[in-house]
Design a protein around this motif. Structure first.
Motif, PDB file in Angstrom:
ATOM      1  N   ASN A  43       0.775  -1.248   0.000  1.00 60.57           N
ATOM      2  CA  ASN A  43       0.000   0.000   0.000  1.00 60.57           C
ATOM      3  C   ASN A  43       0.800   1.289   0.000  1.00 60.57           C
ATOM      4  N   SER A  44       2.110   1.185   0.088  1.00 56.41           N
ATOM      5  CA  SER A  44       2.933   2.403   0.065  1.00 56.41           C
ATOM      6  C   SER A  44       4.362   2.020  -0.305  1.00 56.41           C
ATOM      7  N   GLY A  45       5.139   3.046  -0.610  1.00 52.33           N
ATOM      8  CA  GLY A  45       6.554   2.824  -0.901  1.00 52.33           C
ATOM      9  C   GLY A  45       7.293   2.317   0.325  1.00 52.33           C
ATOM     10  N   THR A  46       6.923   2.835   1.491  1.00 50.60           N
ATOM     11  CA  THR A  46       7.548   2.388   2.736  1.00 50.60           C
ATOM     12  C   THR A  46       7.358   0.886   2.903  1.00 50.60           C
ATOM     13  N   GLU A  47       6.125   0.453   2.736  1.00 52.56           N
ATOM     14  CA  GLU A  47       5.829  -0.977   2.885  1.00 52.56           C
ATOM     15  C   GLU A  47       6.618  -1.807   1.867  1.00 52.56           C
ATOM     16  N   GLY A  55       6.154   2.441  -6.080  1.00 54.31           N
ATOM     17  CA  GLY A  55       5.231   3.097  -5.148  1.00 54.31           C
ATOM     18  C   GLY A  55       4.133   3.846  -5.847  1.00 54.31           C
ATOM     19  N   LYS A  56       3.915   5.039  -5.329  1.00 54.81           N
ATOM     20  CA  LYS A  56       2.780   5.883  -5.704  1.00 54.81           C
ATOM     21  C   LYS A  56       2.426   5.900  -7.198  1.00 54.81           C
ATOM     22  N   ILE A  57       3.447   5.792  -8.055  1.00 54.36           N
ATOM     23  CA  ILE A  57       3.169   5.926  -9.493  1.00 54.36           C
ATOM     24  C   ILE A  57       2.242   4.811  -9.985  1.00 54.36           C
ATOM     25  N   CYS A  73      19.761   8.860   0.947  1.00 53.26           N
ATOM     26  CA  CYS A  73      18.681   8.171   0.230  1.00 53.26           C
ATOM     27  C   CYS A  73      17.543   7.929   1.218  1.00 53.26           C
ATOM     28  N   TYR A  74      16.339   7.952   0.716  1.00 54.52           N
ATOM     29  CA  TYR A  74      15.159   7.725   1.558  1.00 54.52           C
ATOM     30  C   TYR A  74      14.381   6.553   0.989  1.00 54.52           C
ATOM     31  N   HIS A  75      14.042   5.626   1.870  1.00 56.69           N
ATOM     32  CA  HIS A  75      13.300   4.447   1.414  1.00 56.69           C
ATOM     33  C   HIS A  75      12.032   4.259   2.244  1.00 56.69           C
ATOM     34  N   GLY A  76      11.440   5.380   2.665  1.00 54.05           N
ATOM     35  CA  GLY A  76      10.253   5.309   3.499  1.00 54.05           C
ATOM     36  C   GLY A  76      10.658   5.327   4.958  1.00 54.05           C
ATOM     37  N   HIS A  77       9.646   5.206   5.845  1.00 55.28           N
ATOM     38  CA  HIS A  77       9.929   5.413   7.266  1.00 55.28           C
ATOM     39  C   HIS A  77      10.062   4.106   8.043  1.00 55.28           C
ATOM     40  N   GLY A  83      16.189  11.020  -5.538  1.00 54.69           N
ATOM     41  CA  GLY A  83      15.273  12.167  -5.526  1.00 54.69           C
ATOM     42  C   GLY A  83      15.266  12.815  -4.156  1.00 54.69           C
ATOM     43  N   ASN A  84      15.723  12.073  -3.152  1.00 55.02           N
ATOM     44  CA  ASN A  84      15.486  12.485  -1.772  1.00 55.02           C
ATOM     45  C   ASN A  84      16.601  13.265  -1.100  1.00 55.02           C
ATOM     46  N   MET A  85      17.648  13.622  -1.837  1.00 54.81           N
ATOM     47  CA  MET A  85      18.563  14.666  -1.332  1.00 54.81           C
ATOM     48  C   MET A  85      18.561  15.785  -2.369  1.00 54.81           C
ATOM     49  N   PHE A 114      16.809  -1.987  -6.203  1.00 55.04           N
ATOM     50  CA  PHE A 114      16.643  -0.628  -6.727  1.00 55.04           C
ATOM     51  C   PHE A 114      15.309  -0.110  -6.212  1.00 55.04           C
ATOM     52  N   ASP A 115      15.377   0.986  -5.465  1.00 49.86           N
ATOM     53  CA  ASP A 115      14.155   1.633  -5.014  1.00 49.86           C
ATOM     54  C   ASP A 115      13.719   2.587  -6.127  1.00 49.86           C
ATOM     55  N   GLU A 116      12.727   2.138  -6.871  1.00 49.69           N
ATOM     56  CA  GLU A 116      12.246   2.929  -8.021  1.00 49.69           C
ATOM     57  C   GLU A 116      10.876   3.541  -7.718  1.00 49.69           C
ATOM     58  N   VAL A 117      10.660   3.839  -6.423  1.00 50.61           N
ATOM     59  CA  VAL A 117       9.391   4.473  -6.031  1.00 50.61           C
ATOM     60  C   VAL A 117       9.200   5.796  -6.791  1.00 50.61           C
ATOM     61  N   MET A 118      10.288   6.524  -7.007  1.00 48.98           N
ATOM     62  CA  MET A 118      10.180   7.780  -7.758  1.00 48.98           C
ATOM     63  C   MET A 118      10.508   7.607  -9.237  1.00 48.98           C
ATOM     64  N   THR A 119      11.458   6.750  -9.530  1.00 53.24           N
ATOM     65  CA  THR A 119      11.977   6.667 -10.904  1.00 53.24           C
ATOM     66  C   THR A 119      11.218   5.678 -11.791  1.00 53.24           C
TER      67      THR A 119
HETATM   68  C1  PLP Z   1      12.589   6.548  -3.178  1.00 51.17           C
HETATM   69  C2  PLP Z   1      11.484   6.423  -2.181  1.00 51.17           C
HETATM   70  N1  PLP Z   1      11.299   5.262  -1.562  1.00 51.17           N
HETATM   71  C3  PLP Z   1      10.298   5.081  -0.670  1.00 51.17           C
HETATM   72  C4  PLP Z   1       9.442   6.102  -0.354  1.00 51.17           C
HETATM   73  C5  PLP Z   1       8.326   5.897   0.602  1.00 51.17           C
HETATM   74  O1  PLP Z   1       7.122   5.903  -0.045  1.00 51.17           O
HETATM   75  P1  PLP Z   1       5.750   6.252   0.744  1.00 51.17           P
HETATM   76  O2  PLP Z   1       5.833   7.681   1.113  1.00 51.17           O
HETATM   77  O3  PLP Z   1       4.685   5.925  -0.243  1.00 51.17           O
HETATM   78  O4  PLP Z   1       5.702   5.351   1.928  1.00 51.17           O
HETATM   79  C6  PLP Z   1       9.610   7.337  -0.981  1.00 51.17           C
HETATM   80  C7  PLP Z   1       8.703   8.441  -0.662  1.00 51.17           C
HETATM   81  O5  PLP Z   1       8.796   9.522  -1.164  1.00 51.17           O
HETATM   82  C8  PLP Z   1      10.643   7.498  -1.913  1.00 51.17           C
HETATM   83  O6  PLP Z   1      10.848   8.657  -2.536  1.00 51.17           O
END
Ligand code: PLP
Length: 435
Positions: free
Chosen positions: A120-124, A271-273, A148-152, A215-217, A243-248
């Motif tokens: 349900n989310s990029g974090t998950e 993710g969201k896309i 780099c950010y991979h969710g919380h 994307g996250n810095m 590869f975290d392609e949540v944005m790419t």
């Molecule tokens: C590269 C990347 N991975 C993971 C996430 C986490 O996704 P979400 O906010 O849908 O949990 C984000 C959120 O912006 C992200 O940019």
């Protein structure tokens, strides 16, 4: 006050009320505008290239819900798919044909993905991919890159980018020492540092997770050979390359950064896309790893709303359009080139040498003269300047990410007039800041 300053009284009133009931008044920290000063604006609606706030101000969109609105807001075919799907009810918690269609489409567009699980989310997605990698390898540690950010998820809030660095908490409170010790970090674009971590932790590293284009810095491209080098090191050391392609994913190309750079991951997080903006995530990759997940294997991961039919319908509508119209990627790149070239020209004319990074339809103007290749160079940016720039752009009707440490995302809904407005506003604001 200059005439281009907007009235945002309704947003201010809502923010005061929100703070009484929601921590910090927002449901995700960056939205609070803390890093840029001023109060957040509350959005009432959006259409195409524009956002409208509660005071009826119009803004040209350069965030696009942090990426997914590739075709602009409320794109008619996606809207129609959501409305049609809603008529058949909203959630079943049981398998549907749409999930199968989505999985098949994702595997077609991303050849490295043989099997995929919806979440349900990029974090998950990122949390689950790490768990799968640990289950598959029987190892505990992971490598991530600073900024780099991979969710919380707990494992990722070590030297995290995005909102975590924007809020000054790259290493979040509430993470146990054990979890923190299992997350090793290296500077982005530094293969030697990665090799040193692996040498110091032989046969202990389950996975290496990376945003192939960060994307996250702010937007930071991989140096030539960096992704190929990671692929080689991971293969050699039996480490799962994620590869975290949540944005790419689906933004930089139909097959994301993997298609653009010709490097395949073992696991990919999305993710969201893939929800066209609705809450969705997914992780997938090699069958031998994905088959470790329950009900086939011993790695447990589940979700009541996973594969939600409305989210699947929205996502399918968007991905099918992207899949069938590769020219969209050329358009996105042309629009972004025009904006970036316009800003570059403004900087040149003003004798300023700030840095702009761009990959496809992602870009960031960094208020530093250094080349931005990693977290420490991104952090050399003048954040006070960014705050001023952000506020002045907002008042000229251009909605940017409220942090220096975020990429902007362009949609193909921008008209020539919008592009020129963005460039003119940049020229005006940069000039104003330096007089
Ligand atoms: C590269 C990347 N991975 C993971 C996430 C986490 O996704 P979400 O906010 O849908 O949990 C984000 C959120 O912006 C992200 O940019």
């Amino acid at each position: 006050m200059p005439s281009n300053y907007l009235s945002t009284t309704q947003s201010q009133w809502l923010f005061e009320k929100a703070k009484k009931f929601i921590p910090g008044g927002v449901n995700s920290p960056v939205r609070a505008f803390k890093a840029v000063g001023g109060n957040p604006i509350f959005i009432k609606s959006a259409k195409g290239a524009y956002l409208f706030d509660e005071d009826n101000n119009r803004y040209i969109e350069l965030i696009n819900s942090w990426g997914p609105m590739i075709l602009g807001h409320a794109y008619p075919l996606i809207e129609q798919a959501i409305v049609e799907a809603a008529k058949d009810s909203f959630s079943f918690g049981a398998p549907t044909a749409k999930e199968v269609e989505m999985a098949e489409l994702i595997t077609q567009m991303f050849p490295s993905i043989e099997k995929v699980r919806m979440v349900n989310s990029g974090t998950e997605a990122c949390m689950s991919a790490i768990r799968a990698a640990r289950g598959f390898t029987g190892r505990n540690k992971i490598i991530k890159f600073e900024g780099c950010y991979h969710g919380h998820g707990d494992s990722f809030l070590i030297a995290a980018g995005s909102g975590a660095v924007t809020m000054g908490v790259p290493d979040s409170a509430g993470i146990t020492t054990g979890v923190a010790l299992d997350t090793l970090t290296a500077p982005f674009n530094d293969l030697t540092a990665v090799q040193m971590l692996i040498d110091a932790n032989p046969n202990q590293i389950a996975a290496l997770i990376v945003e192939p284009v960060v994307g996250n810095m702010g937007c930071v491209p991989p140096a030539k050979g960096f992704l190929e080098g990671l692929r080689e090191i991971c293969t050699k050391n039996s480490i799962v390359l994620i590869f975290d392609e949540v944005m790419t994913g689906f933004r930089l190309a139909r097959g994301g950064a993997q298609e653009r750079y010709g490097v395949s991951a073992d696991l990919t997080t999305l993710g969201k896309i893939i929800g066209g903006g609705l809450p969705v995530g997914a992780y997938g990759g090699k069958s031998e790893i994905m088959d470790c997940i329950a009900p086939l294997g011993k790695v447990y991961q589940a979700g009541t709303l996973s594969g939600n039919p409305i989210a699947m319908s929205a996502g399918l509508a968007m991905l099918n359009i992207l899949n069938q119209h590769p020219e969209i990627y050329t358009q996105l790149e042309e629009i972004t080139n025009k904006i970036v070239n316009g800003i570059r020209k403004a900087l040149e004319d003003l004798s300023l040498s700030y840095t702009i990074n761009q990959v496809g339809s992602m870009f960031t103007l960094f208020f530093t003269e250094l080349e931005v290749t990693n977290f420490s160079t991104a952090k050399s940016s003048n954040l006070a300047f960014f705050g001023k720039y952000f506020r002045e752009m907002l008042h000229r009707g251009v909605y940017l990410a409220p942090s220096q440490f975020e990429s902007l995302f362009v949609s193909n809904a921008l008209s020539e007039e919008d592009i020129q407005h963005i460039i003119t506003a940049n020229r005006e604001v940069l000039g104003l800041m330096h007089t």
